[in-house]
Write a protein that holds these residues in place. Structure first.
Motif, mmCIF file in Angstrom:
data_model
loop_
_atom_site.group_PDB
_atom_site.id
_atom_site.type_symbol
_atom_site.label_atom_id
_atom_site.label_comp_id
_atom_site.label_asym_id
_atom_site.label_seq_id
_atom_site.Cartn_x
_atom_site.Cartn_y
_atom_site.Cartn_z
ATOM 1 N N UNK A 107 0.833 -1.210 0.000
ATOM 2 C CA UNK A 107 0.000 0.000 0.000
ATOM 3 C C UNK A 107 0.867 1.258 0.000
ATOM 4 N N UNK A 108 1.864 1.302 0.883
ATOM 5 C CA UNK A 108 2.647 2.540 0.978
ATOM 6 C C UNK A 108 3.612 2.708 -0.196
ATOM 7 N N UNK A 109 4.040 1.588 -0.800
ATOM 8 C CA UNK A 109 4.816 1.738 -2.041
ATOM 9 C C UNK A 109 3.944 2.386 -3.110
ATOM 10 N N UNK A 110 2.681 1.973 -3.174
ATOM 11 C CA UNK A 110 1.765 2.532 -4.178
ATOM 12 C C UNK A 110 1.421 3.993 -3.906
ATOM 13 N N UNK A 111 1.536 4.416 -2.647
ATOM 14 C CA UNK A 111 1.193 5.805 -2.322
ATOM 15 C C UNK A 111 2.267 6.785 -2.811
ATOM 16 N N UNK A 112 3.446 6.255 -3.135
ATOM 17 C CA UNK A 112 4.514 7.124 -3.636
ATOM 18 C C UNK A 112 4.928 8.198 -2.656
ATOM 19 N N UNK A 113 5.190 7.804 -1.422
ATOM 20 C CA UNK A 113 5.617 8.767 -0.395
ATOM 21 C C UNK A 113 6.873 9.510 -0.833
ATOM 22 N N UNK A 114 6.878 10.809 -0.547
ATOM 23 C CA UNK A 114 8.078 11.610 -0.828
ATOM 24 C C UNK A 114 8.913 11.815 0.434
ATOM 25 N N UNK A 115 8.272 11.590 1.586
ATOM 26 C CA UNK A 115 8.946 11.793 2.877
ATOM 27 C C UNK A 115 9.224 10.437 3.525
ATOM 28 N N UNK A 116 9.931 10.489 4.641
ATOM 29 C CA UNK A 116 10.188 9.273 5.425
ATOM 30 C C UNK A 116 8.866 8.623 5.819
ATOM 31 N N UNK A 117 8.847 7.298 5.882
ATOM 32 C CA UNK A 117 7.662 6.580 6.350
ATOM 33 C C UNK A 117 7.411 6.927 7.814
ATOM 34 N N UNK A 118 6.162 6.900 8.214
ATOM 35 C CA UNK A 118 5.775 7.169 9.603
ATOM 36 C C UNK A 118 6.337 6.096 10.533
ATOM 37 N N UNK A 119 6.484 6.459 11.811
ATOM 38 C CA UNK A 119 6.746 5.452 12.838
ATOM 39 C C UNK A 119 5.485 4.609 13.009
ATOM 40 N N UNK A 120 5.602 3.485 13.698
ATOM 41 C CA UNK A 120 4.442 2.605 13.847
ATOM 42 C C UNK A 120 4.568 1.764 15.107
ATOM 43 N N UNK A 121 3.454 1.519 15.750
ATOM 44 C CA UNK A 121 3.366 0.518 16.815
ATOM 45 C C UNK A 121 2.234 -0.428 16.466
ATOM 46 N N UNK A 122 2.499 -1.726 16.589
ATOM 47 C CA UNK A 122 1.458 -2.736 16.374
ATOM 48 C C UNK A 122 1.294 -3.547 17.648
ATOM 49 N N UNK A 123 0.060 -3.586 18.154
ATOM 50 C CA UNK A 123 -0.235 -4.447 19.307
ATOM 51 C C UNK A 123 -1.508 -5.244 19.027
ATOM 52 N N UNK A 124 -1.740 -6.244 19.862
ATOM 53 C CA UNK A 124 -2.829 -7.197 19.650
ATOM 54 C C UNK A 124 -3.834 -7.034 20.766
ATOM 55 N N UNK A 125 -5.046 -6.661 20.391
ATOM 56 C CA UNK A 125 -6.083 -6.291 21.353
ATOM 57 C C UNK A 125 -7.393 -6.964 20.981
ATOM 58 N N UNK A 126 -8.421 -6.717 21.774
ATOM 59 C CA UNK A 126 -9.759 -7.107 21.384
ATOM 60 C C UNK A 126 -10.407 -6.003 20.560
ATOM 61 N N UNK A 127 -11.214 -6.402 19.583
ATOM 62 C CA UNK A 127 -12.001 -5.444 18.783
ATOM 63 C C UNK A 127 -13.418 -5.991 18.684
ATOM 64 N N UNK A 128 -14.374 -5.131 18.341
ATOM 65 C CA UNK A 128 -15.748 -5.629 18.176
ATOM 66 C C UNK A 128 -15.801 -6.791 17.166
ATOM 67 N N UNK A 129 -16.719 -7.694 17.407
ATOM 68 C CA UNK A 129 -16.867 -8.916 16.601
ATOM 69 C C UNK A 129 -16.845 -8.620 15.092
ATOM 70 N N UNK A 130 -16.023 -9.354 14.381
ATOM 71 C CA UNK A 130 -15.970 -9.225 12.925
ATOM 72 C C UNK A 130 -14.896 -8.272 12.433
ATOM 73 N N UNK A 131 -14.374 -7.444 13.334
ATOM 74 C CA UNK A 131 -13.337 -6.487 12.935
ATOM 75 C C UNK A 131 -11.959 -7.054 13.269
ATOM 76 N N UNK A 132 -11.055 -6.998 12.298
ATOM 77 C CA UNK A 132 -9.728 -7.605 12.461
ATOM 78 C C UNK A 132 -8.628 -6.571 12.625
ATOM 79 N N UNK A 133 -8.921 -5.320 12.312
ATOM 80 C CA UNK A 133 -7.880 -4.284 12.362
ATOM 81 C C UNK A 133 -8.498 -2.925 12.648
ATOM 82 N N UNK A 134 -7.766 -2.132 13.412
ATOM 83 C CA UNK A 134 -8.120 -0.721 13.643
ATOM 84 C C UNK A 134 -6.820 0.067 13.554
ATOM 85 N N UNK A 135 -6.898 1.269 12.987
ATOM 86 C CA UNK A 135 -5.710 2.108 12.792
ATOM 87 C C UNK A 135 -6.049 3.546 13.157
ATOM 88 N N UNK A 136 -5.140 4.212 13.916
ATOM 89 C CA UNK A 136 -5.241 5.668 14.052
ATOM 90 C C UNK A 136 -3.912 6.292 13.681
#
Lengths: 142, 142, 142
Positions: A107-136
């Motif tokens: 996805x981010x290769x396709x976005x053609x970023x001109x700046x450094x990629x953002x920092x990121x944290x990934x953790x594993x939590x509970x989400x409402x039924x049927x949802x596999x991912x949430x991002x802010x």
């Protein structure tokens, strides 16, 4: 910082693709050069009078839709992925990490970023039924 | 905020001790006076061609290595622990809280902070197998 | 950004209602126009020599007390809910979402916000025994 500093307005960001939030929060807000995107999930663009519907049951479908939802809020605030400092990824299953990374990279290769990629944290939590991912995301414009 | 505001560059922070990130994100980014450190875990300094290895199986070993990894990114961006506003601590086990606090206190006493300690949130999540702690941080320089 | 930029002090925010933090972190910090509130839970105002006590066993009691604790830190730093960009809500049970939203909505209607509501992310994590909710917040003043 002086007493003459003008009051900075805080603006709610509600893209046309989004419903009014289900509670008293904003999908995104901008104040000065800071833009905060609220937690987004893989809901398809809102249809009046219908409850929100995920883009599909798979991690791929939901991740790509979640990216689109974050991007719509960034753009509503005059920002782009290039302005994003931090992406927080919430998954429900550790076994989804490798697949999420592959989708993320493409996805981010396709976005053609001109700046450094953002920092990121990934953790594993509970989400409402049927949802596999949430991002802010936090962005700094300018 | 005026149209004459110069574009602020966003810089990726990759200390010599770190591998290239495993996905299209940065270990840290700085833009203007904001510095965001991505989620760090207790991996030892990278060795070319080798997969990342945790500092050890214990909470103490992993926490101290995680602190070192966050600090390396802060320093790469010209910041120090004194500039950190927020530390997010992700643990996997509520029973680790007291021990993490003890390690945390000793570590920051040894750092000789000149400014107020950062704010902190600690929550209990899932992490990849073998990892007991993850930490990210937001700093304001200047 | 110039070498003549004055050093911004970082100030710890410790409302009279709060105990000294149980570890080397601050309940809130302000630096320049950024204010970060540490993760707050539903503890009643501190009583000297007593361990912290939750406002009650219910989600409602704890949520309202948590809001009060966040607000006390905002006010200690010269801010209000109107300055908050992001609210992070940590719940322990997906089944608490609807009730939390109802409490959230009523609370913020009563606050009489003049600005856009903050962005928000809600995820489901583990918390220490007896605690049902934790909240932190990022504010921009001015």
């Amino acid at each position: 910082m002086s007493e003459n500093t003008p009051q900075l307005p805080k603006t709610a960001l509600t893209p046309a693709t989004h419903t009014a939030p289900p509670a008293k929060f904003s999908h995104g807000v901008r104040k000065g050069n800071l833009l905060q995107v609220a937690g987004q999930v893989g809901f398809l663009p809102a249809v009046d009078g219908q409850p929100p519907v995920p883009a599909g049951p798979t991690l791929r479908e939901q991740t790509l839709q979640t990216f689109a939802n974050v991007k719509a809020i960034l753009e509503e605030g005059g920002a782009s992925w290039d302005d994003v400092m931090m992406v927080r990824v919430y998954l429900t299953d550790v076994d989804h990490f490798a697949e999420m990374n592959a989708i993320y990279n493409t996805y981010f290769e396709e976005q053609g970023l001109k700046e450094a990629a953002a920092a990121r944290t990934t953790v594993y939590v509970g989400l409402p039924k049927g949802l596999l991912i949430e991002i802010d995301a936090l962005a700094v414009l300018g």
